[in-house]
Scaffold this motif. Sequence first.
Motif, PDB file in Angstrom:
ATOM      1  N   UNK A   1     -25.624 -34.909  35.956  1.00 25.17           N
ATOM      2  CA  UNK A   1     -24.720 -35.981  35.552  1.00 25.17           C
ATOM      3  C   UNK A   1     -23.415 -35.772  36.298  1.00 25.17           C
ATOM      4  N   UNK A   2     -22.558 -36.750  36.259  1.00 24.38           N
ATOM      5  CA  UNK A   2     -21.281 -36.655  36.958  1.00 24.38           C
ATOM      6  C   UNK A   2     -20.480 -35.469  36.442  1.00 24.38           C
ATOM      7  N   UNK A   3     -20.041 -34.650  37.371  1.00 22.60           N
ATOM      8  CA  UNK A   3     -19.171 -33.528  37.027  1.00 22.60           C
ATOM      9  C   UNK A   3     -19.866 -32.234  36.727  1.00 22.60           C
ATOM     10  N   UNK A   4     -21.182 -32.245  36.481  1.00 29.88           N
ATOM     11  CA  UNK A   4     -21.868 -30.995  36.203  1.00 29.88           C
ATOM     12  C   UNK A   4     -21.875 -30.137  37.457  1.00 29.88           C
ATOM     13  N   UNK A   5     -21.700 -28.839  37.298  1.00 30.44           N
ATOM     14  CA  UNK A   5     -21.683 -27.925  38.452  1.00 30.44           C
ATOM     15  C   UNK A   5     -23.097 -27.372  38.659  1.00 30.44           C
ATOM     16  N   UNK A   6     -23.723 -27.789  39.750  1.00 38.62           N
ATOM     17  CA  UNK A   6     -25.065 -27.325  40.078  1.00 38.62           C
ATOM     18  C   UNK A   6     -24.987 -26.367  41.254  1.00 38.62           C
TER      19      UNK A   6
ATOM     20  N   UNK B   1     -23.440 -37.594  41.356  1.00 41.01           N
ATOM     21  CA  UNK B   1     -22.108 -37.247  40.884  1.00 41.01           C
ATOM     22  C   UNK B   1     -21.924 -35.805  40.488  1.00 41.01           C
ATOM     23  N   UNK B   2     -22.950 -34.979  40.653  1.00 45.49           N
ATOM     24  CA  UNK B   2     -22.808 -33.561  40.332  1.00 45.49           C
ATOM     25  C   UNK B   2     -21.925 -32.868  41.368  1.00 45.49           C
ATOM     26  N   UNK B   3     -21.289 -31.780  40.952  1.00 46.05           N
ATOM     27  CA  UNK B   3     -20.554 -30.923  41.882  1.00 46.05           C
ATOM     28  C   UNK B   3     -21.534 -29.865  42.375  1.00 46.05           C
ATOM     29  N   UNK B   4     -21.887 -29.933  43.642  1.00 48.29           N
ATOM     30  CA  UNK B   4     -22.992 -29.135  44.162  1.00 48.29           C
ATOM     31  C   UNK B   4     -22.491 -28.069  45.123  1.00 48.29           C
ATOM     32  N   UNK B   5     -22.894 -26.835  44.857  1.00 45.56           N
ATOM     33  CA  UNK B   5     -22.739 -25.744  45.809  1.00 45.56           C
ATOM     34  C   UNK B   5     -24.134 -25.352  46.280  1.00 45.56           C
ATOM     35  N   UNK B   6     -24.297 -25.271  47.577  1.00 43.00           N
ATOM     36  CA  UNK B   6     -25.594 -24.934  48.165  1.00 43.00           C
ATOM     37  C   UNK B   6     -25.473 -23.550  48.791  1.00 43.00           C
ATOM     38  N   UNK B   7     -26.137 -22.566  48.189  1.00 39.95           N
ATOM     39  CA  UNK B   7     -26.063 -21.185  48.660  1.00 39.95           C
ATOM     40  C   UNK B   7     -27.202 -20.920  49.638  1.00 39.95           C
ATOM     41  N   UNK B   8     -26.859 -20.573  50.872  1.00 37.47           N
ATOM     42  CA  UNK B   8     -27.858 -20.357  51.913  1.00 37.47           C
ATOM     43  C   UNK B   8     -27.619 -18.998  52.559  1.00 37.47           C
ATOM     44  N   UNK B   9     -28.649 -18.473  53.196  1.00 36.51           N
ATOM     45  CA  UNK B   9     -28.541 -17.125  53.768  1.00 36.51           C
ATOM     46  C   UNK B   9     -28.340 -17.131  55.271  1.00 36.51           C
TER      47      UNK B   9
END
Length: 401
Positions: free
Chosen positions: A144-149, A169-177
């Motif tokens: 949902x909007x604003x959720x930190x994924x 609308x989620x706040x997304x951080x994509x962790x990659x190696x």
Amino acid sequence: MTALREVAVVGAGAAGLHAAEALRRAGYDGRLTLIGAEDEPPYDRPPLSKHLLSGRWQPDRLVLRGPEALHRLAIDLRLGVRAERLDRRDRTVRLADGGRVRCEAVILATGVRPRRLPGAEAPLAGAHVLRTLADALALREELRAGVRLLVVGGGLLGAEAAATAVELGAEVTWLVSTATPLAGVLGRETAALLAGLHREHGVRIRRGVAAAVTERHGRASGVRLADGSQLAADAVLMAVGSEPATEWLAGSGVRLDDGVVCDAYCAAGPGVWAAGDAASWPDPRTGRHRRLEQRTNATEQALCAARNLLAGPDGARQAYEPVPYLWTDQYGLRVQAFGRPGGAERFEVVDGSLAERRFAAACVRDGLVCGAVGIASARAMRGLRARVAALSPWPTGAGVS
């Protein structure tokens, strides 16, 4: 055609369904049992991370065949029950509910299971994987909007889920190696284009190695990295790869080594065949065994296994020699790839341009076309596919003629 009268297909995903259909189309009219661990009838998995996760599609859109089509197949459909043991001597598949399925031949199509990070090996609220319909619906409830994924894993699944979530609308951080996620799959140039798109849409790409999921009050609270730092989140998606679902074959005599080990004809032993994500067969170009976790491969390998099963031990069998194909949908763009674009030494654009985000390119290694990748350039990609299949030489400075 072989005189078999009892065949079982274990795994009711795309590979299992297509194997069953291929057997019937080829004239097999004996008993045919299709065994699936999930309660749902066979459905398509690629939309899970895109259309279904976004809410644009509902689960009924993913179903591969309706009740009438399944009825016409005249199969004994066993859903919601896992295979627990293959007894080759008794020619039976033993099921978790205590049942047994007689089979003179069996096609193994049990696919893979997602890996989980330490701290979330057991179910944990807010810690998700994305393999099944239930997985996708559970994650969709979180978005949902604003959720930190926090999406952990730099492969296609992680990329697609990140793109879908940020558009919701989620706040997304994509962790990659790696420095450029997806470079090993699509090549550096295309991967860099997609990474730029993610950043344009607000995805924060963070480089690091996840060590464990952290927990607070019985819920995932983020991830601890190998360097000791932490990333906080309201929900975590573990897209950190998968492993073949073959543990039930232990002690069966079927050789296992990163999947069901097959010969060039998809045979894993007398009366045993394999197809799809869990099948490992010798690459005709290198001789080394490999698996392909690709939707098109699931269909094509299932057809090959079914044909060769029915040919019998003395029939004309066909070696499985695919041209690997994958696609990914991100931010309204469909990227298509043949062969192995990753690791190419040269990237030869033959139509359009990267700047236009419409192109087709040959991926060249050792002077040969080892892959092709493109966006919205179907005609040029068809020509490149033929070159990938033939492993054609690519002259210096040449384009598609």
